[in-house]
Design an enzyme around this catalytic site. Structure first.
Site, PDB file in Angstrom:
ATOM      1  N   GLN A  65      65.956 -35.277 -77.428  1.00 18.91           N
ATOM      2  CA  GLN A  65      64.642 -35.589 -76.763  1.00 18.91           C
ATOM      3  C   GLN A  65      63.840 -34.577 -76.449  1.00 18.91           C
ATOM      4  O   GLN A  65      62.696 -34.880 -76.963  1.00 18.91           O
ATOM      5  CB  GLN A  65      65.103 -36.009 -75.211  1.00 18.91           C
ATOM      6  CG  GLN A  65      66.596 -37.023 -75.191  1.00 18.91           C
ATOM      7  CD  GLN A  65      66.108 -38.502 -75.530  1.00 18.91           C
ATOM      8  OE1 GLN A  65      65.020 -38.696 -76.103  1.00 18.91           O
ATOM      9  NE2 GLN A  65      67.033 -39.311 -75.150  1.00 18.91           N
ATOM     10  N   ASP A 140      56.538 -55.249 -81.011  1.00 19.67           N
ATOM     11  CA  ASP A 140      56.660 -54.767 -82.236  1.00 19.67           C
ATOM     12  C   ASP A 140      55.786 -53.689 -82.438  1.00 19.67           C
ATOM     13  O   ASP A 140      54.450 -53.858 -82.542  1.00 19.67           O
ATOM     14  CB  ASP A 140      56.718 -55.905 -83.282  1.00 19.67           C
ATOM     15  CG  ASP A 140      56.798 -55.424 -84.780  1.00 19.67           C
ATOM     16  OD1 ASP A 140      57.824 -54.948 -84.972  1.00 19.67           O
ATOM     17  OD2 ASP A 140      55.793 -55.011 -85.213  1.00 19.67           O
ATOM     18  N   ALA A 141      56.014 -52.441 -83.004  1.00 20.42           N
ATOM     19  CA  ALA A 141      55.218 -51.381 -83.027  1.00 20.42           C
ATOM     20  C   ALA A 141      54.239 -51.541 -84.124  1.00 20.42           C
ATOM     21  O   ALA A 141      53.086 -51.105 -84.232  1.00 20.42           O
ATOM     22  CB  ALA A 141      56.171 -50.058 -83.470  1.00 20.42           C
ATOM     23  N   ASP A 159      60.522 -42.399 -81.761  1.00 21.30           N
ATOM     24  CA  ASP A 159      62.011 -42.287 -81.334  1.00 21.30           C
ATOM     25  C   ASP A 159      62.875 -43.464 -81.782  1.00 21.30           C
ATOM     26  O   ASP A 159      63.182 -44.426 -80.886  1.00 21.30           O
ATOM     27  CB  ASP A 159      61.853 -41.881 -79.895  1.00 21.30           C
ATOM     28  CG  ASP A 159      63.385 -41.904 -79.531  1.00 21.30           C
ATOM     29  OD1 ASP A 159      63.253 -41.920 -78.202  1.00 21.30           O
ATOM     30  OD2 ASP A 159      64.392 -41.814 -80.069  1.00 21.30           O
ATOM     31  N   TYR A 228      76.029 -37.359 -82.918  1.00 21.13           N
ATOM     32  CA  TYR A 228      75.616 -38.324 -83.954  1.00 21.13           C
ATOM     33  C   TYR A 228      76.190 -37.869 -85.282  1.00 21.13           C
ATOM     34  O   TYR A 228      76.826 -36.919 -85.366  1.00 21.13           O
ATOM     35  CB  TYR A 228      74.070 -37.672 -84.235  1.00 21.13           C
ATOM     36  CG  TYR A 228      72.942 -38.196 -83.071  1.00 21.13           C
ATOM     37  CD1 TYR A 228      73.375 -39.210 -82.218  1.00 21.13           C
ATOM     38  CD2 TYR A 228      71.689 -37.849 -83.347  1.00 21.13           C
ATOM     39  CE1 TYR A 228      72.260 -39.840 -81.142  1.00 21.13           C
ATOM     40  CE2 TYR A 228      70.707 -38.308 -82.334  1.00 21.13           C
ATOM     41  CZ  TYR A 228      71.206 -39.166 -81.300  1.00 21.13           C
ATOM     42  OH  TYR A 228      70.275 -39.892 -80.289  1.00 21.13           O
TER      43      TYR A 228
HETATM   44  N1  LIG Z   1      66.049 -41.906 -77.625  1.00 23.14           N
HETATM   45  C1  LIG Z   1      67.198 -41.840 -78.197  1.00 23.14           C
HETATM   46  C2  LIG Z   1      67.100 -42.482 -79.430  1.00 23.14           C
HETATM   47  C3  LIG Z   1      68.239 -42.612 -80.447  1.00 23.14           C
HETATM   48  N2  LIG Z   1      67.732 -42.111 -81.688  1.00 23.14           N
HETATM   49  C4  LIG Z   1      68.809 -42.417 -82.800  1.00 23.14           C
HETATM   50  C5  LIG Z   1      69.978 -42.801 -82.174  1.00 23.14           C
HETATM   51  C6  LIG Z   1      71.083 -43.315 -83.407  1.00 23.14           C
HETATM   52  C7  LIG Z   1      71.024 -42.017 -84.388  1.00 23.14           C
HETATM   53  N3  LIG Z   1      72.088 -42.557 -85.258  1.00 23.14           N
HETATM   54  C8  LIG Z   1      69.763 -41.619 -85.093  1.00 23.14           C
HETATM   55  C9  LIG Z   1      68.852 -41.160 -83.691  1.00 23.14           C
END
Ligand SMILES: NCCCN[C@H]1CC[C@H](N)CC1
Length: 292
Positions: A65, A140-141, A159, A228
């Site tokens: 973040q 929807d963006a 994000d 991740y």
């Molecule tokens: N605010 C958090 C959003 C998460 N962003 C994604 C989560 C899943 C991941 N594979 C890639 C970034």
């Protein structure tokens, strides 16, 4: 026996799995867009999972973040109008609030359920929605951006989750073109750009699109997020061509956060050296992402 959460046989990560021990399931549900799971882990605090993919944990969400927010916002002198695409957990909003120059924040999140459950289970992130500058748009963006007047935003932060669900269209050319149109000249985009260990072809496709769409500059940055896949995640920083007046490229940060702590939790990950370091790539990534 406590079960484990893992992504497995997911087309994004074939043959790869990452498990977290589940101490207690806190929420399980399904929105029109995705399955939502929240659980208490043994060592990472609470965990948010969408369609089997870890989105954030209490322990390491600060890395993602803070970097996705401060890489763009510390690249331009005085961001006033900011747009967040996705980010329904509120963490990015929390970080934007540290920038005193910001006057308005639009956020366009497609899934109301994510907003609701994060308000209940992740108060440290959803505190971001309490900022009076925030205007929430659930939808929807692509639609939202089509209706945004040209040249509106100083910075746009995408994000997003991974491009195999509601976020599929957020890596395609038409989307980047609507972003470029919505940015003011000299404005900056930062979007989630996957892992250089796992997805260089996808990143190369996004780089090609962005180099055509943003004539200012396009840079790939990355950081460490243990939960991740591959333990790393990337960001694409794209600057729209614009007035050279006190416009800095994303790789030359303006030091404005140290000390300028807004009310709320202190910064845990970002600093100016980490900002500069984020754009330094290992040799294989330079070859595949800069020199191809
Ligand atoms: N605010 C958090 C959003 C998460 N962003 C994604 C989560 C899943 C991941 N594979 C890639 C970034």
């Amino acid at each position: 026996k406590t079960s484990k959460v893992q992504y497995y046989n997911n087309p994004m990560w074939p043959g790869e799995a990452h498990s977290l021990k589940v101490e207690k399931i806190l929420y399980q549900g399904k929105s029109p867009y995705q399955e939502v799971l929240i659980f208490e882990s043994l060592t990472y605090g609470k965990v948010l999972v969408l369609d089997g993919i870890v989105q954030l944990t209490d322990k390491d969400e600060c890395a993602y973040q803070e970097m996705i927010t401060h890489l763009p916002l510390c690249s331009i002198p005085s961001p006033k109008k900011v747009l967040v695409i996705g980010g329904g957990d509120g963490g990015v909003l929390r970080e934007i609030a540290r920038h005193g120059s910001v006057e308005s924040i639009d956020i366009c999140e497609i899934d109301q359920l994510v907003i609701d459950v994060c308000k209940d289970f992740f108060p440290d992130l959803s505190v971001g929605f309490k900022d009076p500058c925030v205007r929430l748009h659930v939808g929807d963006a692509v639609e939202f951006l089509r209706n945004s007047p040209e040249g509106t935003y100083d910075a746009i932060i995408v994000d997003s989750s991974d491009p195999i669900g509601p976020a599929q269209e957020l890596v395609e050319k038409p989307f980047f073109e609507t972003i470029a149109r919505a940015l003011r000249p000299g404005g900056v985009l930062c979007n989630q750009a996957e892992s250089m260990w796992l997805h260089t072809h996808l990143i190369q496709d996004m780089l090609s699109i962005c180099r055509e769409t943003f004539k200012g500059s396009v840079h790939y940055a990355w950081t460490s997020v243990p939960t991740y896949p591959s333990g790393a995640i990337g960001f694409l920083l794209c600057a729209k061509e614009g007035p050279p007046v006190n416009f800095l490229t994303p790789i030359n940060p303006i030091e404005k956060l140290e000390g300028a702590m807004k009310a709320g939790r202190d910064i845990r990950f970002y600093n100016t050296e980490m900002h500069r370091a984020a754009f330094v790539l290992p040799t294989f990534a330079k070859r595949e992402l800069e020199e191809y």
